[in-house]
Design an enzyme around this catalytic site. Structure first.
Site, PDB file in Angstrom:
ATOM      1  N   GLU A 354       0.824  -1.211   0.000  1.00  0.00           N
ATOM      2  CA  GLU A 354       0.000   0.000   0.000  1.00  0.00           C
ATOM      3  C   GLU A 354       0.866   1.272   0.000  1.00  0.00           C
ATOM      4  O   GLU A 354       0.597   2.204  -0.736  1.00  0.00           O
ATOM      5  CB  GLU A 354      -0.911  -0.031   1.240  1.00  0.00           C
ATOM      6  CG  GLU A 354      -1.802   1.175   1.442  1.00  0.00           C
ATOM      7  CD  GLU A 354      -3.025   1.209   0.527  1.00  0.00           C
ATOM      8  OE1 GLU A 354      -3.186   0.290  -0.316  1.00  0.00           O
ATOM      9  OE2 GLU A 354      -3.812   2.160   0.643  1.00  0.00           O
ATOM     10  N   THR A 483     -11.710   6.973 -13.751  1.00  0.00           N
ATOM     11  CA  THR A 483     -10.735   6.567 -12.729  1.00  0.00           C
ATOM     12  C   THR A 483     -11.118   5.268 -12.043  1.00  0.00           C
ATOM     13  O   THR A 483     -10.325   4.711 -11.275  1.00  0.00           O
ATOM     14  CB  THR A 483     -10.511   7.703 -11.706  1.00  0.00           C
ATOM     15  OG1 THR A 483      -9.330   7.428 -10.945  1.00  0.00           O
ATOM     16  CG2 THR A 483     -11.712   7.844 -10.767  1.00  0.00           C
TER      17      THR A 483
END
Ligand SMILES: *[C@@H]1O[C@H](CO)[C@@H](O)[C@H](O)[C@H]1NC(C)=O
Ligand SMILES: *[C@@H]1O[C@H](CO)[C@@H](O)[C@H](O)[C@H]1NC(C)=O
Ligand SMILES: *[C@@H]1O[C@H](CO)[C@@H](O)[C@H](O)[C@H]1NC(C)=O
Ligand SMILES: *[C@@H]1O[C@H](CO)[C@@H](O)[C@H](O)[C@H]1NC(C)=O
Ligand SMILES: *[C@@H]1O[C@H](CO)[C@@H](O)[C@H](O)[C@H]1NC(C)=O
Length: 497
Positions: A354, A483
């Site tokens: 992440e 997106t």
């Protein structure tokens, strides 16, 4: 080793011998013969994920019609289902979408995110409508129903920057501050909706927000700060990043120019300026491995961190570099893509983290102090992991998809195939067949999260599927992806942007 099939566009390129400016995909893309096997593996993951989600997750969180709708994946994933040719599931999804009353207030959550609802639901509904040949006008009706309810509240106080969250029950905005990603990522969806409904208000509102942000400048030349107040229209922090909270504002500048072909250069120019500033200020290489990264800026210092979310930048630079005929930008995009892929290739799971950090010649400030084991990892791999979760994010494989379609280099197919193997090994929860995120990509048994993110279906599996699909299907010269990976049909490209 592989027999290659010639799948593409010789006819097109001879008909148009001087490749026009703005062409994104490489000519003569050659798909290896084993691509079909990998494509089928992605469909298998999708159908296993979907059927288990249906069994175990549908029916939960269905507190009211709208939260039922908001939590039902069939709204947001129609485009993926259609692209994969899963016709029965698509019919079911279209059918289900018509049962949702988007004007009914949810009990939980009480506040609707305008940004999330727009990119997932409005974008997903419109994309499914376009892809399926305009047969189901009800999909546009639902997108319009939801959008009108949201914008009537989000822009209700004469504000040019929308409130980020709205309460349907009280018809009031949550007046908390927002960010440029939430405020600047409505433009593709609302422009398409305005085209389809004839109501230009949606486009005007979204475009007005983007123009306002562009007009503010920013802490770095042409690169806006992240935090913004809808009430005052001013920035409320000085942070600059390609990561979450800013990311898709910049992403949409060049995509909006491409989707609309507007004569107004403000959007493409703002994108070029942000990229130029990034090259001058944020672009760094690591002291180990010489990997290319984009740093953050906290208002006074360069922060040497990167993130899975920010890794969309590589694909965005490849796309925008092609559209502006700028090989410098394309090549940096490819180098950024290599840096992001290295975060996958370097872990024991073959999946990237992440958040990560690194050291470059200009300094080692990361906002924290690396431990001895983090430094050892850095010395081996050119980055170190500061948050090791993987929650089924798409950005690294999204950029890998752009790199493949723009270059035709089959190393990107090998990377996508490796990711599929890793997902099958480490994300599958076993005999039940579902797939979920994991707690630590640097461990082979860190444990699963008890949930599946919707972008697994909408983005990760769509980009993987298209990576191994006929490159003329959803060509980057014919579609602009929102997106959330929902493709919108674009007009023929201009000569330059
Ligand atoms: C669509 O909905 C109707 C009515 O709810 C139902 O009878 C029909 O079987 C559904 N079709 C599909 C493909 O799910
Ligand atoms: C267009 O949408 C706006 C925003 O929801 C709404 O206020 C307006 O009434 C709509 N116009 C028409 C003609 O439907
Ligand atoms: C390409 O972009 C770079 C970075 O902004 C810029 O310095 C260069 O002048 C551009 N090249 C062309 C041909 O426009
Ligand atoms: C590191 O990478 C940069 C950018 O890709 C390149 O210009 C430079 O020559 C490389 N340096 C070394 C020592 O390899
Ligand atoms: C970071 O830089 C400072 C100052 O140059 C130095 O004292 C420190 O040891 C460096 N830390 C690491 C982890 O390299």
């Amino acid at each position: 080793m592989t027999r290659r099939l010639l799948l593409s566009i010789l006819a097109l390129s001879t008909a148009c011998p001087r490749a026009h400016a703005g062409k994104v995909q490489a000519d003569n893309l050659l798909l290896p013969s084993d691509a079909a096997t990998h494509k089928q593996a992605v469909v298998d993951i999708f159908t296993a994920s979907y059927s288990n989600y249906k069994t175990f997750a549908f029916g939960h969180d269905q507190v009211s019609p709208i939260s039922n709708g908001f939590n039902d994946p069939r709204n947001g994933w129609g485009a993926t289902i259609y692209i994969m040719g899963l016709n029965d599931l698509f019919a079911e999804a279209v059918n289900f979408s018509q049962k949702i009353d988007f004007t009914v207030a949810p009990t939980t959550p009480t506040d609707i995110s305008v940004f999330e609802s727009t990119i997932r639901y409005v974008g997903g509904l419109i994309s499914a409508y376009e892809l399926s040949g305009a047969q189901y006008p009800g999909l546009v009706d639902k997108a319009e129903q939801l959008t009108r309810r949201m914008v009537d509240i989000a822009y209700s106080r004469g504000n040019v920057i929308p409130f980020g969250h709205v309460n349907f029950a009280a018809s009031t905005p949550n007046v908390a501050g927002t960010n440029i990603a939430e405020a600047g990522t409505l433009s593709l969806e609302y422009q398409q909706l305005s085209q389809l409904t004839g109501n230009d208000t949606f486009r005007q509102l979204a475009e007005g927000s983007v123009r306002h942000i562009v007009s503010l400048g920013g802490p770095l030349p042409g690169f806006p700060a992240q935090c913004i107040s809808p009430t005052t229209g001013s920035f409320t922090c000085q942070a600059v990043t390609w990561g979450g909270g800013s990311d898709s504002y910049i992403e949409y500048l060049i995509k909006y120019a491409r989707l609309t072909n507007t004569e107004d250069t403000v959007f493409a120019d703002a994108w070029k300026k942000a990229v130029d500033t990034s090259i001058k200020t944020l672009l760094k290489t690591s002291t180990v491995g010489n990997w290319t990264y984009l740093a953050d800026y906290d208002g006074s210092r360069i922060v040497h961190v990167g993130s899975h979310l920010a890794c969309f930048h590589a694909g965005n630079w490849i796309l925008g570099g092609k559209l502006t005929n700028n090989d410098t930008i394309v090549n940096i995009g490819l180098a950024l893509n290599d840096g992001c892929w290295n975060t996958y290739a370097s872990t024991t799971t073959g999946i990237g983290p992440e958040v990560f950090a690194w050291i470059s010649a200009d300094g080692n400030f990361t906002g924290g102090t690396p431990t001895a084991s983090e430094l050892a990892f850095y010395n081996a791999h050119g980055f170190y992991v500061t948050n090791g979760v993987y929650i089924q994010r798409p950005e690294v494989l999204e950029s890998n998809f752009y790199a493949w379609r723009a270059t035709g280099d089959t190393k990107y197919l090998d990377r996508a195939a490796a990711a599929i193997d890793s997902f099958n090994k480490y994300l599958s929860v076993g005999s039940g067949g579902g797939y979920s995120g994991i707690g630590d990509v640097t461990s082979t048994n860190s444990g699963h999260f008890d949930e599946t993110e919707s972008f697994w279906y909408a983005e990760v599996l769509k980009y993987l599927y298209l990576t191994f699909d006929d490159p003329t299907h959803i060509s980057l010269d014919e579609y602009v992806f929102n997106t959330e990976a929902h493709p919108f049909r674009a007009p023929a490209a201009r000569n330059s942007y």
